[in-house]
Design a protein around this motif. Structure first.
Motif, short mmCIF file in Angstrom:
data_model
loop_
_atom_site.label_atom_id
_atom_site.label_comp_id
_atom_site.label_asym_id
_atom_site.label_seq_id
_atom_site.Cartn_x
_atom_site.Cartn_y
_atom_site.Cartn_z
N ASN A 71 0.72 -1.12 0.14
CA ASN A 71 0.01 -0.04 0.07
C ASN A 71 0.77 1.29 0.13
OD1 ASN A 71 -2.17 -1.82 0.01
ND2 ASN A 71 -2.16 -1.56 2.42
N GLY A 72 1.95 1.21 -0.66
CA GLY A 72 2.97 2.15 -0.91
C GLY A 72 3.96 2.51 0.09
N ASP A 73 4.03 1.74 1.21
CA ASP A 73 5.17 1.76 2.32
C ASP A 73 6.05 0.63 1.92
OD1 ASP A 73 3.80 3.81 3.51
OD2 ASP A 73 2.65 2.35 4.65
N SER A 74 7.32 0.95 1.91
CA SER A 74 8.60 0.06 1.54
C SER A 74 8.59 -1.12 2.62
CB SER A 74 9.85 0.89 1.70
OG SER A 74 10.87 0.02 1.42
N LEU A 75 8.79 -2.28 2.06
CA LEU A 75 8.95 -3.38 3.03
C LEU A 75 10.39 -4.17 2.79
CD1 LEU A 75 5.43 -5.29 2.49
CD2 LEU A 75 6.01 -3.91 4.41
N ARG A 76 11.15 -3.45 1.98
CA ARG A 76 12.47 -3.77 1.69
C ARG A 76 13.35 -4.44 2.73
NH1 ARG A 76 16.56 -1.94 -3.28
NH2 ARG A 76 18.27 -3.56 -2.66
N ALA A 77 13.07 -3.85 3.89
CA ALA A 77 13.90 -4.41 4.97
C ALA A 77 13.62 -5.63 5.17
CB ALA A 77 13.97 -3.07 6.09
N SER A 78 12.31 -6.15 4.87
CA SER A 78 11.68 -7.46 5.64
C SER A 78 12.04 -8.48 4.44
CB SER A 78 10.24 -7.20 5.50
OG SER A 78 9.78 -6.36 6.37
N VAL A 79 12.58 -8.09 3.34
CA VAL A 79 13.11 -9.12 2.38
C VAL A 79 14.39 -9.63 2.89
CG1 VAL A 79 13.42 -9.62 -0.06
CG2 VAL A 79 11.88 -7.88 0.73
N ASP A 80 14.14 -11.26 3.00
CA ASP A 80 15.45 -11.99 3.48
C ASP A 80 16.45 -12.33 2.12
OD1 ASP A 80 14.91 -14.26 1.61
OD2 ASP A 80 14.17 -15.39 3.48
N GLY A 81 17.76 -12.74 2.56
CA GLY A 81 18.75 -12.71 1.45
C GLY A 81 18.29 -13.83 0.37
N GLN A 82 17.45 -14.40 0.41
CA GLN A 82 16.76 -15.28 -0.66
C GLN A 82 15.68 -14.65 -1.56
OE1 GLN A 82 16.53 -18.97 1.54
NE2 GLN A 82 17.82 -19.84 0.06
N MET A 83 15.36 -13.36 -1.23
CA MET A 83 14.34 -12.63 -1.83
C MET A 83 12.93 -13.15 -1.56
SD MET A 83 15.80 -10.17 -3.32
CE MET A 83 14.64 -9.54 -4.52
N ARG A 84 12.66 -13.59 -0.26
CA ARG A 84 11.61 -14.18 0.20
C ARG A 84 10.99 -13.07 1.18
NH1 ARG A 84 13.41 -19.98 2.68
NH2 ARG A 84 14.74 -18.28 3.81
N LEU A 85 9.61 -13.24 1.01
CA LEU A 85 8.72 -11.97 1.92
C LEU A 85 7.71 -12.72 2.41
CD1 LEU A 85 8.13 -9.18 2.61
CD2 LEU A 85 7.00 -8.71 0.73
N GLN A 86 7.18 -12.35 3.54
CA GLN A 86 5.91 -12.94 4.28
C GLN A 86 4.92 -12.02 4.06
OE1 GLN A 86 5.89 -13.96 8.52
NE2 GLN A 86 4.42 -15.24 8.01
N LEU A 87 3.85 -12.38 3.61
CA LEU A 87 2.62 -11.55 3.62
C LEU A 87 1.96 -11.58 4.77
CD1 LEU A 87 1.46 -13.21 0.08
CD2 LEU A 87 3.05 -11.18 0.51
N ALA A 88 2.36 -10.61 5.80
CA ALA A 88 1.91 -10.49 7.00
C ALA A 88 0.56 -9.73 7.20
CB ALA A 88 2.78 -10.05 8.13
N ARG A 89 0.19 -8.69 6.00
CA ARG A 89 -0.78 -8.19 6.23
C ARG A 89 -1.52 -8.00 4.80
NH1 ARG A 89 1.43 -2.55 7.47
NH2 ARG A 89 3.36 -3.24 6.65
N ALA A 90 -2.82 -7.79 4.96
CA ALA A 90 -3.55 -7.62 3.60
C ALA A 90 -3.22 -6.25 2.97
CB ALA A 90 -4.88 -7.68 4.01
N GLY A 91 -3.38 -6.42 1.64
CA GLY A 91 -3.44 -5.09 0.87
C GLY A 91 -2.76 -5.36 -0.30
N GLU A 92 -1.87 -4.40 -1.15
CA GLU A 92 -1.57 -4.56 -2.37
C GLU A 92 -0.20 -4.58 -2.25
OE1 GLU A 92 -1.57 -2.60 -6.92
OE2 GLU A 92 -2.74 -1.78 -5.62
N TYR A 93 0.43 -5.62 -2.68
CA TYR A 93 2.13 -5.67 -2.81
C TYR A 93 2.51 -5.35 -4.25
CZ TYR A 93 1.71 -7.95 1.91
OH TYR A 93 1.47 -8.10 3.24
N ALA A 94 3.35 -4.38 -4.11
CA ALA A 94 4.02 -4.15 -5.55
C ALA A 94 5.64 -4.17 -5.64
CB ALA A 94 3.54 -2.92 -5.82
N LEU A 95 5.97 -4.86 -6.50
CA LEU A 95 7.53 -4.90 -6.79
C LEU A 95 7.89 -4.02 -8.08
CD1 LEU A 95 10.46 -6.25 -6.59
CD2 LEU A 95 9.77 -8.15 -7.96
#
Length: 498
Positions: free
Chosen positions: A238-262
């Motif tokens: 939803n427009g807020d950066s989550l880059r700090a939550s991405v691990d070294g294997q480029m994985r991200l957990q979908l912890a909240r509902a909303g629109e994820y954009a790469l």
């Protein structure tokens, strides 16, 4: 007296915000003779303006007889906390210079001052300014760097291009620029035959249908170009950066509902291109719909009343157990209020002659408000109250969940606060070998019974010795080899949200 040069800069904090009212202190270290006068030390100070800008008028070190001095410059914020310190700064000429350029050229110019055959690096805003210096402040071997970003970077001196053999690129402000000599001849080309990036593979978020709580993999895609493009990317929710939550294997957990954009942008010195943004919409969890008609027994303020609202003689069961509650005992009448069944430590409600031969689990959940302690241990809701199969009771202010596995067992649920609503319950699951109870504090308690708790109840009772309002009660069973028609946790949540 020696000549002086203006050194300038901008004082900024860790976030690159300018610091106003800061202090810049320059200290001359060492000792040297300047024009017949020995200068041992000197201290010069300046205060930054609202944009953090500052300037100092400092002695040109190179004019000393032995090049035996250097400058140390320190920066302090408005709270007199040190922001930076730079040592061994050596001014080679009276040309104005930035602190950054002074740092980059000091080592070479100090060495050149001690060894006459070496070239000095002189930074000038324009070549005419350097040419205007007195003859004694210039050398034939000087390399004059004109700091002009809107024009090719040029070295003004009679130098052979052989000096730069093997150098492929010169960068200024993060981009490749041509390097020219004073006659305009190209010594080093700029971007040359670079090829701007082209997207070869668009970014993706996989798997495409991932839902809340799942882990996805971010693929930046690919691009071609010369030199090889570099990816500038970010993933947002939803427009807020989550880059700090991405691990070294480029994985991200979908912890909240909303629109994820790469979003990915490919960049090289020849240009840049924006890839198509990959997006994934994660829906919130659908609310659990608790259908209380699937319970074996369910009663609340909307239950159909036999008798009258002021003197209830029976209640219809909104569940599917096929039984109803009838008034029993004597004393104060049972009333049906706006919020539930009102008991006054007199009559109670019960169902008898029940049979549940093929069940191996049961739970009961209660939502109630107690006004006071009655004349005995209050059975708020119980199955087989005499045998103690499962029950919720108030024992003189101590709320208890009870079951029987060959011996009477009791789980403490907390101390009753009279006049305050609560939701509690107990579940027996013989197939799982567990007994769970939900406490007044909102925690789920669990224990393993020593024997096999009884769940085949023949009687259900509510309201015995109760003073208060029972707002909702539910009884649910589990058939042997099957599962509960409703989940214990869902009924608790439903009652708590009422």
């Amino acid at each position: 007296m020696p000549n002086k040069a203006i050194v300038r800069g901008v004082l900024m904090d860790a976030t690159l915000a300018p610091i106003s009212e800061g202090k810049i202190v320059a200290t001359l270290s060492g000792s040297d003779v300047f024009g017949g006068t020995r200068i041992v030390t000197q201290r010069v100070e300046a205060t930054t303006n609202a944009r953090g800008e500052w300037s100092l008028n400092l002695i040109v070190n190179a004019e000393g007889d032995t090049a035996g001095t250097s400058w140390t410059i320190e920066g302090y914020n408005q709270y007199v906390a040190k922001v930076f310190e730079v040592k061994s700064l050596f001014l080679a000429s009276a040309q104005d210079i930035t602190l950054g350029d002074l740092e980059r050229t000091s080592a070479q110019n100090l060495k050149a001052a001690k060894e006459g055959g070496l070239a000095r690096l002189i930074v000038a805003q324009d070549f005419s300014g350097y040419e205007a210096l007195p003859f004694g402040q210039k050398r034939d071997s000087d390399l004059v760097l004109v700091d002009a970003r809107d024009a090719p970077l040029a070295i003004h001196a009679g130098l052979s291009g052989a000096l730069f053999r093997g150098v492929q690129r010169v960068y200024l402000g993060g981009r490749a620029v041509p390097l020219l000599d004073a006659r305009g001849a190209t010594l080093i080309a700029g971007q040359g035959a670079g090829v701007a990036p082209t997207v070869a593979q668009q970014p993706t978020i996989t798997p495409a249908g991932a839902g809340l709580g799942a882990t996805v993999v971010l693929n930046l895609g690919a691009a071609t170009g010369t030199p090889a493009p570099v990816a500038e990317w970010d993933v947002t929710l939803n427009g807020d950066s989550l880059r700090a939550s991405v691990d070294g294997q480029m994985r991200l957990q979908l912890a909240r509902a909303g629109e994820y954009a790469l979003a990915v942008r490919w960049v090289n010195e020849a240009g840049a291109v924006q890839a198509t943004t990959a997006s994934l919409i994660v829906e919130p969890e659908a609310p659990v719909v608790v259908d209380m008609t699937r319970a074996a027994g369910y009663f609340d303020a909307n239950s159909a009343v036999a008798g009258s609202a002021a003197a209830v003689t029976g209640l219809a069961n909104a569940g599917n157990g096929g039984w109803a509650l009838a008034a029993t005992a004597s004393g104060a009448a049972i009333a049906m209020g706006a919020e539930g069944i009102v008991f006054a430590d007199g009559r109670s409600l019960q169902a008898t002659n029940l049979s549940n031969p093929n069940v191996d689990g049961a739970f009961i959940v209660v939502r109630a408000v107690l006004d006071a302690y009655g004349s005995g241990v209050a059975q708020i809701l119980a199955a087989n109250p005499s045998g103690g199969t499962i029950a919720i009771q108030n024992n003189n202010g101590s709320l208890q969940a009870r079951y029987h596995d060959g011996s009477a067992r009791s789980i403490a649920l907390g101390t009753v606060t009279y006049g305050q609503e609560f939701v509690v319950g107990i579940e027996v699951n013989n197939a799982a070998g567990t007994v769970r109870a939900f406490s007044l504090a909102g925690t789920m308690l669990s224990e393993t019974p020593a024997g096999t708790p009884g769940v085949n109840f023949s009687q259900v009772r509510t309201g015995q010795y109760v003073r208060g309002t029972v707002k909702q009660i539910a009884v649910c069973t589990k058939p042997v080899g099957g599962s509960f028609a409703l989940r214990f946790e869902d009924v608790i949540a439903h009652f708590r949200g009422a």
